[in-house]
Write an enzyme that holds these catalytic residues in place. Structure first.
Site, PDB file in Angstrom:
ATOM      1  N   SER A  16     -25.301  31.974  -7.971  1.00  0.00           N
ATOM      2  CA  SER A  16     -26.083  32.709  -8.974  1.00  0.00           C
ATOM      3  C   SER A  16     -27.358  33.373  -8.499  1.00  0.00           C
ATOM      4  O   SER A  16     -27.953  34.139  -9.256  1.00  0.00           O
ATOM      5  CB  SER A  16     -26.417  31.788 -10.141  1.00  0.00           C
ATOM      6  N   LYS A  60     -36.367  33.236 -14.173  1.00  0.00           N
ATOM      7  CA  LYS A  60     -35.141  33.043 -14.943  1.00  0.00           C
ATOM      8  C   LYS A  60     -35.459  32.090 -16.095  1.00  0.00           C
ATOM      9  O   LYS A  60     -36.210  31.118 -15.903  1.00  0.00           O
ATOM     10  CB  LYS A  60     -34.089  32.436 -14.008  1.00  0.00           C
ATOM     11  N   SER A 112     -25.379  34.147 -12.306  1.00  0.00           N
ATOM     12  CA  SER A 112     -26.018  34.088 -13.594  1.00  0.00           C
ATOM     13  C   SER A 112     -27.468  34.591 -13.605  1.00  0.00           C
ATOM     14  O   SER A 112     -27.999  34.862 -14.676  1.00  0.00           O
ATOM     15  CB  SER A 112     -26.000  32.642 -14.110  1.00  0.00           C
TER      16      SER A 112
END
Ligand code: GLN
Length: 493
Positions: free
Chosen positions: A185, A86, A161
């Site tokens: 997330s 990420k 996310s």
């Protein structure tokens, strides 16, 4: 194990399978890496998982891994395994944007602890993954660089996310990935993309070198195709780190050894509140079936209550923005990233930089966070939220007097469509109604596939453990996974 035509199906191999092929020198790390790079070239334009690709570095790391594999020295289960991160993890020499204009060209000067450990383990970095800006969101639509699409059906969101992290694993654009979870997330996008994701206990993994959102909640964790793969990835990054004052100085168990397949006598609690109003019938049916399946394997299923569940979302949406407003104060146009100089004074520079640099959701959270911390409102909102947080924690403590793990849905509904909730922040926030309580309590929680909706999209199962008992939930998850077929279902390419 033999593999006559590796490049055609290497994408479908788990990390554990790749490791045994690599160690036996039946395939090379370069071959695996090239397979993934080719797949990214063909498919990522549609899916939007990668913000930055690190192709040359990946090939160099693959060659270095091959040298290690041939020499048979310094080998780990992750040597030569292509992973992606990420874009919230600082990576020396590779840009880290946090999916924000304010960090669009930011290049960190050091690797965070998790990144350094993964590099030392011999992994190959394919690139940095799309996400909601500063990890604020549940659909990946709040990225400044465009959304990620769900590989099962590109009209749908992958969750957020860590949407890029989940979609990349589901689509076969990385063997495993890392995300972060502040209120759901990792677990929510894992559920929406039909992969495994684990948020460890708060403090289990160092956050040093991970861009901060809400520091009392943020945790690092892996996403992978199987529970065993998630266990291998988690073990590689877990452990105490003097650079992170919140990291716990407890030894790291061998998570893969905990995967015995035996759940006999395990007491699993089903919280009444996780199956009630607002939870989609398809989700309830799939998760209850999973509970019955585990019961059939010898686990004991008991109904429990987590009575303060409904206060978790409002409580989180005070605490998380409050911490974010403080953490994001550092992006002032002076020290990091974007600077918009309008020729005026310092205040104007701050204002212009932050207005242009942050997207609408981030600005909204900064305003809310600043408000709830301001004098006159602090007691009514922030202090109250902290008190409610204690009640939520106590719910879990009481429940764990009776059970070894808690089982429920990850999300109230199967994945939703792009643009469906983008103009309705409350509807978006409610996506995390079942993941936020675990975050507030600092407990380990994981998501694994347990069904497919009528619309053909994945449904996830959540397991929540006692503090530092990742091994317990991984074992239950693995036992369930291996005796069902859900992990074998992958989106059509
Ligand atoms: N969706 C939640 C939020 O928007 C959780 C995000 C996260 O865990 N990073 O804050």
């Amino acid at each position: 194990m033999s593999n006559k035509n590796p490049s055609s199906d290497l994408r479908d191999r788990t990390i554990a399978e790749l490791a045994s092929l690599l160690h036996a020198r039946e395939i090379s790390a370069r071959e695996v890496t090239e397979t993934y790079l080719a797949e990214i070239s063909t498919r990522d334009e549609t899916l939007g998982c990668y913000l930055t690709q690190t192709r040359e570095r990946a090939l160099a790391q693959a060659d270095a891994a091959d040298a290690r594999l041939s020499a048979g020295t310094d080998l780990t289960p992750l040597t030569g395994i292509p992973i992606a991160l990420k874009d919230i993890y600082l990576t020396e020499g590779v840009r880290t944007t946090c999916a924000s204009r304010i960090l669009e060209d930011y290049i960190a000067t050091y690797d965070g602890t998790a990144v350094a450990k993964l590099r030392a383990a011999g992994t190959v970095l394919l690139g940095k993954l799309n996400m909601d800006e500063f990890a604020m969101g549940s659909s990946n639509e709040h990225s400044a660089f465009g959304p990620v699409r769900n590989p099962w059906n590109t009209d749908y969101v992958p969750g957020g996310s860590s949407g890029g992290s989940a979609a990349a694993v589901a689509a076969g654009l990385a063997a495993g990935t890392f995300g972060t979870d502040t209120g759901g997330s990792i677990r929510q996008p894992a559920a929406h993309c039909g992969v495994v994701g684990i948020k460890p206990t708060y403090g289990r993994v160092s956050r040093f070198g991970v861009i901060a959102f809400a520091s009392s909640l943020d945790q690092v964790g892996p996403l992978a195709r199987t529970v065993r793969d998630a266990a291998l990835l988690l073990e590689a990054v877990a452990g105490h780190d003097p650079h992170d004052a919140t990291s716990i100085p407890a030894p790291v168990p061998c998570y893969a050894d905990a995967l015995t397949g035996d759940v006999n006598g395990r007491i699993i609690g089903l919280p009444r509140e996780y199956f009630g109003e607002g939870i989609d019938a398809e989700v309830v049916v799939a998760v209850k079936k999973a509970a019955a399946h585990l019961e059939g394997m010898g686990a004991k299923i008991e109904e429990i209550s987590l009575p303060h569940t409904r206060y978790a979302v409002p409580c989180y949406y005070i605490i998380a923005p409050a911490e974010a407003s403080s953490n994001l104060a550092r992006y002032d146009g002076i020290r990091y990233g974007l600077r918009v100089n309008t020729g005026g004074d310092l205040d104007e520079l701050y204002e212009a930089t932050r207005t242009q640099g942050f997207g609408p959701e981030v600005r909204l959270r900064i305003i809310v966070g600043t408000f709830v911390l301001s004098s006159g409102y602090y007691d009514a909102y922030y202090r109250k939220a902290q008190q409610v947080r204690t009640l939520i924690k106590e719910d879990f403590t009481k429940a764990f007097e009776r059970c070894d793990a808690i089982l429920g849905p990850v999300t109230p509904t199967p994945p939703f469509k792009l643009n469906e909730k983008i103009d309705d922040p409350i509807a978006m926030y409610m996506s995390d109604v079942l993941t936020i309580p675990t975050s507030l309590a600092g407990l380990p929680g994981m998501s694994l596939p347990c069904g497919i909706s009528k619309a053909g999209l994945p449904i996830g199962l959540q397991l929540i453990g006692k503090p530092l008992e990742e091994a317990t939930i991984l074992n239950i998850a693995h036992a369930y996974e291996q005796s069902t077929e859900w992990h074998r279902k992958v989106p059509v390419r």
